[in-house]
Design an enzyme around this catalytic site. Sequence first.
Site, PDB file in Angstrom:
ATOM      1  N   ASN A  31       0.869  -1.186   0.000  1.00  0.00           N
ATOM      2  CA  ASN A  31       0.000   0.000   0.000  1.00  0.00           C
ATOM      3  C   ASN A  31       0.907   1.238   0.000  1.00  0.00           C
ATOM      4  O   ASN A  31       1.480   1.575   1.030  1.00  0.00           O
ATOM      5  CB  ASN A  31      -0.905  -0.016   1.237  1.00  0.00           C
ATOM      6  CG  ASN A  31      -1.734   1.250   1.358  1.00  0.00           C
ATOM      7  OD1 ASN A  31      -1.847   2.019   0.402  1.00  0.00           O
ATOM      8  ND2 ASN A  31      -2.322   1.471   2.526  1.00  0.00           N
ATOM      9  N   TRP A  32       0.971   1.879  -1.156  1.00  0.00           N
ATOM     10  CA  TRP A  32       1.896   3.025  -1.283  1.00  0.00           C
ATOM     11  C   TRP A  32       1.295   4.333  -0.773  1.00  0.00           C
ATOM     12  O   TRP A  32       1.973   5.356  -0.719  1.00  0.00           O
ATOM     13  CB  TRP A  32       2.349   3.164  -2.731  1.00  0.00           C
ATOM     14  CG  TRP A  32       3.286   2.067  -3.147  1.00  0.00           C
ATOM     15  CD1 TRP A  32       3.951   1.209  -2.310  1.00  0.00           C
ATOM     16  CD2 TRP A  32       3.676   1.705  -4.471  1.00  0.00           C
ATOM     17  NE1 TRP A  32       4.722   0.341  -3.036  1.00  0.00           N
ATOM     18  CE2 TRP A  32       4.572   0.626  -4.368  1.00  0.00           C
ATOM     19  CE3 TRP A  32       3.356   2.195  -5.744  1.00  0.00           C
ATOM     20  CZ2 TRP A  32       5.159   0.024  -5.486  1.00  0.00           C
ATOM     21  CZ3 TRP A  32       3.936   1.595  -6.864  1.00  0.00           C
ATOM     22  CH2 TRP A  32       4.832   0.530  -6.728  1.00  0.00           C
ATOM     23  N   LYS A  33       0.019   4.314  -0.447  1.00  0.00           N
ATOM     24  CA  LYS A  33      -0.654   5.520   0.067  1.00  0.00           C
ATOM     25  C   LYS A  33      -0.378   6.719  -0.864  1.00  0.00           C
ATOM     26  O   LYS A  33      -0.264   6.545  -2.071  1.00  0.00           O
ATOM     27  CB  LYS A  33      -0.210   5.792   1.506  1.00  0.00           C
ATOM     28  CG  LYS A  33      -0.303   4.550   2.391  1.00  0.00           C
ATOM     29  CD  LYS A  33      -0.114   4.836   3.842  1.00  0.00           C
ATOM     30  CE  LYS A  33      -0.087   3.522   4.599  1.00  0.00           C
ATOM     31  NZ  LYS A  33      -0.066   3.684   6.046  1.00  0.00           N
ATOM     32  N   HIS A 116      -9.487   1.368   4.590  1.00  0.00           N
ATOM     33  CA  HIS A 116      -8.219   1.487   5.316  1.00  0.00           C
ATOM     34  C   HIS A 116      -8.454   2.391   6.531  1.00  0.00           C
ATOM     35  O   HIS A 116      -9.241   3.343   6.456  1.00  0.00           O
ATOM     36  CB  HIS A 116      -7.151   2.083   4.395  1.00  0.00           C
ATOM     37  CG  HIS A 116      -5.789   2.032   5.018  1.00  0.00           C
ATOM     38  ND1 HIS A 116      -5.381   2.963   5.944  1.00  0.00           N
ATOM     39  CD2 HIS A 116      -4.768   1.164   4.876  1.00  0.00           C
ATOM     40  CE1 HIS A 116      -4.153   2.648   6.344  1.00  0.00           C
ATOM     41  NE2 HIS A 116      -3.760   1.564   5.710  1.00  0.00           N
ATOM     42  N   GLU A 118      -6.952   4.762   7.678  1.00  0.00           N
ATOM     43  CA  GLU A 118      -6.772   6.203   7.413  1.00  0.00           C
ATOM     44  C   GLU A 118      -8.024   6.787   6.759  1.00  0.00           C
ATOM     45  O   GLU A 118      -8.388   7.939   7.018  1.00  0.00           O
ATOM     46  CB  GLU A 118      -5.513   6.411   6.550  1.00  0.00           C
ATOM     47  CG  GLU A 118      -4.244   6.162   7.373  1.00  0.00           C
ATOM     48  CD  GLU A 118      -3.062   5.636   6.594  1.00  0.00           C
ATOM     49  OE1 GLU A 118      -3.061   5.712   5.350  1.00  0.00           O
ATOM     50  OE2 GLU A 118      -2.119   5.127   7.228  1.00  0.00           O
ATOM     51  N   GLU A 187      -5.641  -4.946  10.399  1.00  0.00           N
ATOM     52  CA  GLU A 187      -4.608  -3.948  10.639  1.00  0.00           C
ATOM     53  C   GLU A 187      -4.906  -3.206  11.940  1.00  0.00           C
ATOM     54  O   GLU A 187      -5.702  -2.244  11.939  1.00  0.00           O
ATOM     55  CB  GLU A 187      -4.574  -2.947   9.490  1.00  0.00           C
ATOM     56  CG  GLU A 187      -4.269  -3.578   8.144  1.00  0.00           C
ATOM     57  CD  GLU A 187      -3.655  -2.555   7.193  1.00  0.00           C
ATOM     58  OE1 GLU A 187      -2.487  -2.730   6.854  1.00  0.00           O
ATOM     59  OE2 GLU A 187      -4.328  -1.595   6.826  1.00  0.00           O
ATOM     60  N   GLY A 193       2.301   2.046  10.994  1.00  0.00           N
ATOM     61  CA  GLY A 193       3.315   3.105  10.925  1.00  0.00           C
ATOM     62  C   GLY A 193       4.003   3.408  12.245  1.00  0.00           C
ATOM     63  O   GLY A 193       4.699   4.416  12.359  1.00  0.00           O
ATOM     64  N   SER A 232       3.149  -2.332  10.453  1.00  0.00           N
ATOM     65  CA  SER A 232       4.585  -2.381  10.739  1.00  0.00           C
ATOM     66  C   SER A 232       5.250  -3.708  10.350  1.00  0.00           C
ATOM     67  O   SER A 232       6.174  -4.173  11.013  1.00  0.00           O
ATOM     68  CB  SER A 232       4.847  -2.080  12.219  1.00  0.00           C
ATOM     69  OG  SER A 232       4.450  -0.742  12.503  1.00  0.00           O
ATOM     70  N   GLY A 253       2.837  -1.145   4.445  1.00  0.00           N
ATOM     71  CA  GLY A 253       2.841   0.269   4.090  1.00  0.00           C
ATOM     72  C   GLY A 253       4.273   0.752   3.955  1.00  0.00           C
ATOM     73  O   GLY A 253       4.888   0.672   2.889  1.00  0.00           O
ATOM     74  N   GLY A 254       4.827   1.234   5.068  1.00  0.00           N
ATOM     75  CA  GLY A 254       6.170   1.810   5.053  1.00  0.00           C
ATOM     76  C   GLY A 254       7.224   0.935   4.396  1.00  0.00           C
ATOM     77  O   GLY A 254       8.028   1.416   3.588  1.00  0.00           O
TER      78      GLY A 254
HETATM   79  C1  PEP Z   1      -0.894   0.268   6.193  1.00  0.00           C
HETATM   80  O1  PEP Z   1      -1.086   1.472   6.352  1.00  0.00           O
HETATM   81  O2  PEP Z   1      -1.689  -0.424   5.543  1.00  0.00           O
HETATM   82  C2  PEP Z   1       0.286  -0.319   6.810  1.00  0.00           C
HETATM   83  C3  PEP Z   1       0.273  -1.583   7.035  1.00  0.00           C
HETATM   84  O3  PEP Z   1       1.297   0.563   7.121  1.00  0.00           O
HETATM   85  P1  PEP Z   1       2.678   0.199   7.818  1.00  0.00           P
HETATM   86  O4  PEP Z   1       3.184  -1.094   7.220  1.00  0.00           O
HETATM   87  O5  PEP Z   1       3.568   1.343   7.530  1.00  0.00           O
HETATM   88  O6  PEP Z   1       2.399   0.019   9.277  1.00  0.00           O
END
Ligand code: PEP
Length: 275
Positions: A31-33, A116, A118, A187, A193, A232, A253-254
């Site tokens: 997920n590149w957001k 998501h 967010e 999640e 994050g 994470s 994500g990150g």
């Molecule tokens: C996400 O936002 O879907 C996610 C999993 O982010 P991160 O891996 O950065 O926690």
Amino acid sequence: MERREIAQLVRTHMERRLEPEGKKEYIVAANWKMNMSAKEIKAFLKEICDTDVPEYLHIIIFPPFPYLPYAQEMLRYEAVAYGAQDVAEQDKGAYTGEISAAMLADCGCSYTLAGHSERRAYYGETSDVVARKASKALEYEIVPVICIGETLEERRSGAYKEVLKGQIEEAAKVCKERLAQCIIAYEPVWAIGTGVIPTIKEIGETHRYIHDVLASECNNAGGRFQILYGGSVNESNVKEIASVPFVDGFLAGGASLKAESFKNIIKRLSLDGCL
Ligand code: PEP
């Protein structure tokens, strides 16, 4: 390979669950957001095309909307699927800024994220709206990845099971029997994050719980549900989390923003095979 065929392939593979040689299948999603430029995305996609991905790993990339045509062009002949980060709950019309499922299908998307945390937190998306989005995607043969998860307070107070159940029940009300065709991404909001992840025991218990709720919502119709873990995930923790029952893959994500760290996740899941 056409994107629809890949979605079907993923489903067939996941239903088989175990390869004859005992390898578990995993989805590894990025997920590149709202990150990266056109140049960076093209470079990343090229690297992914050049990466050796074992058959038991299924990669899905979620770029920002404007870059979907790059995925469509560059992944056309690749066994790497892609999708959108969101989809409108409406079909078409005067909804400025929204992107419809039909438009995503035009861009060759096989998947879309829905709900998501967010989107839920910053744009007020309720579980009902998320369910409508998922249902709309299904109408266009796009597999929705419905994101669910609890806040830290809900985890600490023990209310998290009710929260997760409620999120799944809302999805079931709208998607009905097609809920089984959705992918669920668990999640925990407090793990996104932050670099903090639940314990392996907590992940195991929660994924089993989600599986049981899905089974009961789908009248124990049999078959497998696909439940991803997100929050994470990185190359250091992915292998251990992958060993947990009812973890069918990851939404990163990150760690998916740099080709190298994303490829390292793939490598960690490839080394020595998986469970
Ligand atoms: C996400 O936002 O879907 C996610 C999993 O982010 P991160 O891996 O950065 O926690």
